[in-house]
Design a protein around this motif. Structure first.
Motif, short mmCIF file in Angstrom:
data_model
loop_
_atom_site.label_atom_id
_atom_site.label_comp_id
_atom_site.label_asym_id
_atom_site.label_seq_id
_atom_site.Cartn_x
_atom_site.Cartn_y
_atom_site.Cartn_z
N SER A 1 0.82 -1.20 0.00
CA SER A 1 0.00 0.00 0.00
C SER A 1 0.86 1.26 0.00
O SER A 1 0.61 2.21 -0.76
CB SER A 1 -0.93 -0.01 1.22
OG SER A 1 -1.68 1.18 1.28
N TYR A 2 1.91 1.27 0.83
CA TYR A 2 2.78 2.44 0.88
C TYR A 2 3.47 2.68 -0.46
O TYR A 2 3.51 3.81 -0.97
CB TYR A 2 3.83 2.26 1.99
CG TYR A 2 4.79 3.44 2.09
CD1 TYR A 2 4.47 4.55 2.84
CD2 TYR A 2 6.00 3.43 1.39
CE1 TYR A 2 5.33 5.64 2.92
CE2 TYR A 2 6.87 4.50 1.45
CZ TYR A 2 6.53 5.61 2.22
OH TYR A 2 7.38 6.69 2.27
N ALA B 1 15.70 -1.30 13.58
CA ALA B 1 16.98 -1.35 12.86
C ALA B 1 18.05 -0.59 13.65
O ALA B 1 17.83 0.54 14.08
CB ALA B 1 16.83 -0.75 11.47
N THR B 2 19.21 -1.24 13.82
CA THR B 2 20.36 -0.59 14.44
C THR B 2 21.55 -0.74 13.50
O THR B 2 21.56 -1.60 12.62
CB THR B 2 20.70 -1.25 15.79
OG1 THR B 2 21.14 -2.60 15.54
CG2 THR B 2 19.49 -1.27 16.72
N PRO B 3 22.56 0.10 13.66
CA PRO B 3 23.76 -0.06 12.81
C PRO B 3 24.37 -1.45 12.91
O PRO B 3 24.84 -2.00 11.92
CB PRO B 3 24.71 1.02 13.35
CG PRO B 3 23.79 2.06 13.94
CD PRO B 3 22.64 1.30 14.51
N ASP C 1 7.78 2.99 11.01
CA ASP C 1 7.04 4.25 10.89
C ASP C 1 7.30 4.82 9.50
O ASP C 1 7.99 4.23 8.67
CB ASP C 1 7.46 5.24 11.99
CG ASP C 1 8.98 5.44 12.05
OD1 ASP C 1 9.63 5.41 10.97
OD2 ASP C 1 9.51 5.62 13.16
N LEU C 2 6.74 5.99 9.23
CA LEU C 2 6.86 6.59 7.91
C LEU C 2 8.30 6.88 7.52
O LEU C 2 8.68 6.75 6.36
CB LEU C 2 6.03 7.89 7.84
CG LEU C 2 4.51 7.70 7.81
CD1 LEU C 2 3.82 9.06 7.84
CD2 LEU C 2 4.08 6.91 6.59
N HIS D 1 10.97 5.20 8.41
CA HIS D 1 11.58 3.93 8.01
C HIS D 1 10.99 3.43 6.68
O HIS D 1 11.71 2.83 5.87
CB HIS D 1 11.37 2.88 9.09
CG HIS D 1 12.23 3.08 10.30
ND1 HIS D 1 11.81 3.80 11.40
CD2 HIS D 1 13.51 2.70 10.58
CE1 HIS D 1 12.76 3.82 12.31
NE2 HIS D 1 13.81 3.17 11.83
N LEU D 2 9.69 3.66 6.46
CA LEU D 2 9.08 3.24 5.20
C LEU D 2 9.66 4.01 4.02
O LEU D 2 9.81 3.46 2.92
CB LEU D 2 7.57 3.43 5.26
CG LEU D 2 6.79 2.35 6.02
CD1 LEU D 2 5.33 2.78 6.21
CD2 LEU D 2 6.85 1.01 5.29
N ARG D 3 9.99 5.28 4.24
CA ARG D 3 10.63 6.06 3.17
C ARG D 3 12.00 5.47 2.84
O ARG D 3 12.37 5.34 1.67
CB ARG D 3 10.76 7.52 3.61
CG ARG D 3 11.55 8.40 2.66
CD ARG D 3 10.96 8.44 1.27
NE ARG D 3 11.67 9.37 0.41
CZ ARG D 3 11.66 9.36 -0.91
NH1 ARG D 3 10.96 8.43 -1.54
NH2 ARG D 3 12.33 10.25 -1.60
N HIS D 4 12.73 5.06 3.88
CA HIS D 4 14.02 4.40 3.66
C HIS D 4 13.82 3.08 2.93
O HIS D 4 14.56 2.74 1.99
CB HIS D 4 14.73 4.17 5.01
CG HIS D 4 15.99 3.36 4.89
ND1 HIS D 4 16.09 2.09 5.41
CD2 HIS D 4 17.17 3.62 4.28
CE1 HIS D 4 17.31 1.61 5.14
NE2 HIS D 4 17.98 2.53 4.46
N LEU D 5 12.80 2.33 3.34
CA LEU D 5 12.49 1.06 2.68
C LEU D 5 12.18 1.30 1.20
O LEU D 5 12.64 0.56 0.32
CB LEU D 5 11.30 0.40 3.38
CG LEU D 5 10.84 -0.97 2.85
CD1 LEU D 5 10.23 -1.78 4.00
CD2 LEU D 5 9.79 -0.85 1.75
#
Length: 701
Positions: free
Chosen positions: A37-38, A103-105, A124-125, A127-131
């Motif tokens: 969906s995102y 997610a951590t380094p 969250d949004l 992290h979704l943008r990074h995804l």
């Protein structure tokens, strides 16, 4: 199901493009839905296929469907190292991304060290943008890797074929790097009196040039390097092994091979006059033109009854000639057909005749002792043409042929015979060609029989190789039912990856007793789909069409189906078996036994194409069913008063028995509104939704 993240792609007829596919290994379908969906809301035509175990992952990778694989850390029984190993073995270019909640380094470093392309989160949004960015990067990289691998394979195939051509051609070819002979073919070695081409390798070119021509050759090569020789041929003399001078006229060109400049010297072979004389005396020269063919055919038909041998008119068509012209150019395409005609000329017998029928068609009149020998000739042409390479002025070309033979007995008319022969040959060629067929009333089998046999063989092979797939058409509720209902459609994927709809092969399957096997394959696949969807949020009903063959074999099918559901009993509404009304009407005893037995095993029953039988109302009394689906004529003639009255009457009887009503082929919004007012429960058709290729967790391909 229509809105789930499990849909991999829609038909190109509806969307105009095929979505890219992400295979998501996760414990919950909601994860796949959220990511899809995102990404789609962000404008990316991406579909997410949700799977939960390694079996489905392996099936998907073997089919080569995914463009990206995302593996959640929390899936029981699925280890990242196993997923990566499977990916390296089955799809080495496929990027694998790890999905985590936090997610951590350190986690990212561990994922990269294990072999993953990256680590992402859907927390969250942000992290979704990074995804999203990672997905786009990896999809692009995967596309480029696939294109590179495909290009390398084509290049390797081209180089292999080129080497074979160079080795087999009568033209003398030498490759020169930095003034040294890097490679020569047998014809070049033979020209200079050498038995082994290797004896010339590593020799300086100038050692083979007559001394008085060396300045001219050096100047020619210098101009070639500067691009100023205007493609002029090089005329000079070479020194043979025995010291004699060999005059040549060579075409010299330059190219880059593995980063190095390479010069190619090509010396065309001359066709000896003696060879031509032999050819013309042993094989009749082809008569060019359609009129000459008709005259010869009329004479052959008139003489046919006077001889014991078998005679046939044959048309040889070059398949996809338009594509050949596009690849080779107009001139070279005709040259290739000319050479094909010469190749055929060398294969025909002393009493056969050959004609140029059209630009890409060659006609023959064959005379053989028996009919099987005519068939053998046609099949040999199809088999052997693939081994031939035709050298035109600027290309090497391979051709595909369609051969149709029309055996005649002496009573035929040349024009009528030829019209049927040409029509059938062109029809075969347009469908892909590369096949032989007998046509005409005296042929061993008709064109339709040949085509049906071909399709039946395709179906049989697809069943053996598990190359069938399911598609689904939505059955939409007019009452807000949250359960999703779908008609299950079956398609075959041929060995070239093309999809065939049921209408293209079902007749052949019925004629060759394969439709019952298709019914069982579809049923088994639908059961697997439903078992894989136990973690899905939306319940679904799959409507499976059963053939007349399965109804005739009802006892065997029931026994088989009972075994299929023994390990996992059906949940209410998961499977609905559809039978046509006229088929049920013709096998009423079998239909009662089959429907009763399937209902006892947890399935539901629908009667489709309903309302056109002679005893539709009585069938509602005697066959246990949960659905009726009216025949499409009720929708097509919706405003017909008598038909509408019959529909209303049958609906009232069905509703009294709590049978739900489906109307198909709904193409108009006004009709849909009136059906709702009448109390119809479900509708389907192109106004609602076109069939989708919906590949679920068990159907990932």
């Amino acid at each position: 199901m229509a809105a789930t993240a499990e849909h991999l792609k829609f038909d190109t007829a509806r969307t105009g493009a095929t979505s890219q596919v992400i295979l998501l290994i996760a414990p919950s379908e909601s994860t796949a839905k959220g990511i899809e969906s995102y990404l789609r809301n962000a404008g990316h035509p991406i579909r997410c296929a949700w799977v939960t175990d390694m079996e489905d992952v392996e099936n998907a990778l073997r089919a080569g469907t995914p463009d990206l694989l995302i593996c959640a850390e929390t899936v029981a029984g699925v280890a990242l190292k196993d997923v990566l190993e499977l990916g390296r073995r089955l799809m080495p270019d496929l990027p694998v991304v790890v999905l985590t909640s936090h997610a951590t380094p350190e986690d990212t470093v561990a994922a990269l060290a294990a072999g993953a392309s990256d680590l992402v989160s859907d927390e969250d949004l942000r992290h979704l943008r990074h995804l999203e960015l990672v997905v786009l990067r990896e999809l692009g990289k995967h596309r480029h890797l696939r294109e590179l691998r495909s290009t390398r394979q084509r290049l390797a195939a081209f180089e292999s074929r080129h080497q074979q051509l160079v080795a087999g051609t009568k033209d003398a070819v030498a490759h020169i790097q930095e003034g040294i002979l890097a490679e020569v073919n047998p014809a070049f070695a033979q020209l200079l009196g050498y038995d082994n081409p290797a004896d010339l390798s590593a020799l300086p070119l100038m050692d083979l040039i007559a001394e008085d021509f060396q300045p001219k050759v050096k100047e020619h090569l210098k101009l070639l390097r500067r691009g100023k020789n205007d493609n002029k041929p090089l005329e000079c003399c070479l020194i043979a092994r025995d010291g004699r001078r060999v005059a040549i006229n060579a075409r010299v060109s330059e190219s880059i091979v593995d980063g190095e400049h390479q010069i190619e010297m090509l010396i065309r072979a001359e066709s000896p006059a003696a060879d031509t004389a032999v050819t013309t005396t042993t094989v009749a020269a082809p008569a060019h033109g359609r009129l000459a063919y008709f005259d010869a055919l009329a004479a052959a038909i008139a003489a046919a009854g006077q001889h014991k041998d078998k005679r046939a008119a044959v048309l040889v068509a070059v398949d996809d000639f338009a594509g050949t012209e596009e690849r080779l150019g107009l001139h070279d395409a005709v040259q290739a057909v000319d050479q094909c005609l010469e190749w055929l000329q060398a294969r025909i017998g002393p009493h056969d005749q050959l004609f140029r029928f059209s630009t890409n068609e060659i006609a023959c009149i064959l005379v053989r002792p028996t009919m099987p020998e005519i068939v053998e000739f046609g099949e040999a042409i199809i088999r052997d043409i693939g081994k031939q390479i035709f050298n035109t002025a600027g290309h090497e070309a391979q051709l595909s042929l369609t051969v149709a033979a029309y055996p005649f007995t002496g009573s035929e008319q040349a024009a009528v015979l030829t019209a049927e022969l040409v029509r059938d040959a062109r029809k075969l060629s347009a469908k892909g060609g590369n096949q032989f067929a007998n046509v005409g009333p005296s042929a061993k089998s008709s064109l339709d029989e040949v085509e049906d046999a071909r399709k039946a063989a395709l179906v049989k092979k697809a069943l053996m190789d598990n190359r069938l797939k399911l598609a689904y058409q939505s059955i939409a509720s007019l009452e807000g039912d949250t359960r999703q209902h779908f008609d299950v459609l079956v398609r075959i994927v041929d060995e070239n990856g093309a999809e065939l709809h049921a209408s293209e092969f079902i007749r052949a399957a019925e004629k060759h007793n394969l439709v019952g096997a298709i019914d069982r394959w579809v049923t088994a696949r639908a059961l697997k789909v439903q078992s894989k969807r136990e973690g899905a949020q939306d319940a679904s009903s799959l409507f499976i069409k059963l053939s007349e063959d399965t109804l005739k074999d009802a006892e065997s099918f029931v026994a088989w189906f009972a075994e299929q559901v023994k390990g996992r009993p059906l949940k209410p509404g998961e499977l609905v078996f559809e039978l046509r009304e006229l088929v049920v009407q013709n096998h009423i005893r079998k239909a009662r036994m089959l429907t009763k037995s399937l209902t006892e095993l947890g399935a539901q029953i629908a009667v489709e194409h309903f309302g056109i039988g002679s005893n539709s109302a009585q069938m509602l009394e005697h066959i246990p069913m949960q659905f009726i689906k009216f025949h499409q004529s009720f929708t097509a003639n919706f405003n017909d008063k008598e038909l509408h009255k019959k529909m209303v009457t049958l609906m009232e009887i069905a509703k009294g028995k709590r049978i739900r009503i489906i109307v198909s082929h709904v193409e108009d919004a006004n009709v849909m509104a009136r059906l709702w007012q009448m109390g119809v429960n479900f509708i389907q058709g192109y106004h609602v939704q076109e069939p989708e290729v919906v590949l679920l967790s068990a159907d990932v391909r």
